[in-house]
Design an enzyme around this catalytic site. Structure first.
Site, PDB file in Angstrom:
ATOM      1  N   SER A  35     -12.612 -81.068 -20.297  1.00 42.72           N
ATOM      2  CA  SER A  35     -11.511 -80.382 -19.610  1.00 42.72           C
ATOM      3  C   SER A  35     -10.641 -81.291 -18.754  1.00 42.72           C
ATOM      4  O   SER A  35      -9.532 -80.922 -18.394  1.00 42.72           O
ATOM      5  CB  SER A  35     -12.045 -79.239 -18.746  1.00 42.72           C
ATOM      6  OG  SER A  35     -12.621 -79.730 -17.555  1.00 42.72           O
ATOM      7  N   LYS A  88     -12.019 -80.443 -11.327  1.00 44.99           N
ATOM      8  CA  LYS A  88     -10.655 -80.020 -11.676  1.00 44.99           C
ATOM      9  C   LYS A  88      -9.653 -80.708 -10.746  1.00 44.99           C
ATOM     10  O   LYS A  88     -10.023 -81.378  -9.794  1.00 44.99           O
ATOM     11  CB  LYS A  88     -10.500 -78.494 -11.522  1.00 44.99           C
ATOM     12  CG  LYS A  88     -11.440 -77.667 -12.371  1.00 44.99           C
ATOM     13  CD  LYS A  88     -11.190 -77.801 -13.846  1.00 44.99           C
ATOM     14  CE  LYS A  88     -12.220 -77.016 -14.654  1.00 44.99           C
ATOM     15  NZ  LYS A  88     -12.231 -77.372 -16.052  1.00 44.99           N
TER      16      LYS A  88
END
Length: 197
Positions: free
Chosen positions: A44, A90
């Site tokens: 990701s 993230k």
């Protein structure tokens, strides 16, 4: 004389035990409260971070300074699809009070265009003519106009596969869930970078 030698050896042994115990305590405290390595899982954050990279989290920094837009953070105990909680990595996109929108693969924050140079490589790698980040607003995805106070909106750099704040099950991230920021890859050797952010 022999007793003195034995006594000296015994004292040296205890000094070594104390030194080793102290070193282990210091290492534990540093890992617990200051810096700790974390394993990157999944794709990701590619190409910024790859699966199985190890990064160092700065746990102390966010306690003394604000978390900034585009910082990469480690978030603890996020509930994912498998109904298991795990830490995720993230990038901060939205700060408290921000209005976030993506239109034609362009980030707008509070109506102003923002460039994301860390996405350039991923955009070049696209094999189709679609966008890396689909169009959305906070209101469409999460039912809020702005990022709530004390929360952050986060995205993975590999936008097409990232499970992030766009998913209502993850949503906005409370500040207390942010373990720390990271900008150091410490392993594997060929990926070592002391300021990738």
């Amino acid at each position: 004389m022999e007793e003195k030698v034995q006594e000296k050896q015994k004292n040296e042994f205890f000094e070594w035990v104390k030194a080793i115990a102290f070193a282990l305590l210091v290492a534990f405290l540093i890992k617990q409260f200051l810096f700790t390595p974390v394993l990157v899982k999944g794709a990701s954050m590619m190409p910024t971070l790859e699966d199985k990279d190890r990064v160092i989290i700065n746990k102390i920094g966010p306690k003394f300074k604000s978390i900034d837009r585009f910082d990469i953070v480690v978030i603890e105990n996020v509930l994912l699809q498998k109904n298991e909680e795990e830490n995720i990595i993230k990038r901060i996109i939205g700060l408290p009070g921000d209005k976030i929108e993506y239109k034609d693969d362009q980030l707008y924050i509070n109506g102003e265009k923002f460039s994301e140079p860390f996405l350039d490589q991923k955009k070049k790698e696209l094999k189709d003519s679609g966008s890396l980040t689909y169009d959305f607003t906070l209101e469409q995805d999460l039912g809020e106009i702005t990022v709530p106070e004390g929360h952050y909106f986060v995205l993975g750099d590999n936008r097409r596969v990232s499970n992030d704040s766009r998913n209502p099950e993850i949503g906005f991230i409370p500040k207390e869930k942010i373990m720390g920021t990271t900008s150091i890859i410490c392993w594997p050797f060929e990926h070592i970078d002391l300021n990738f952010n």
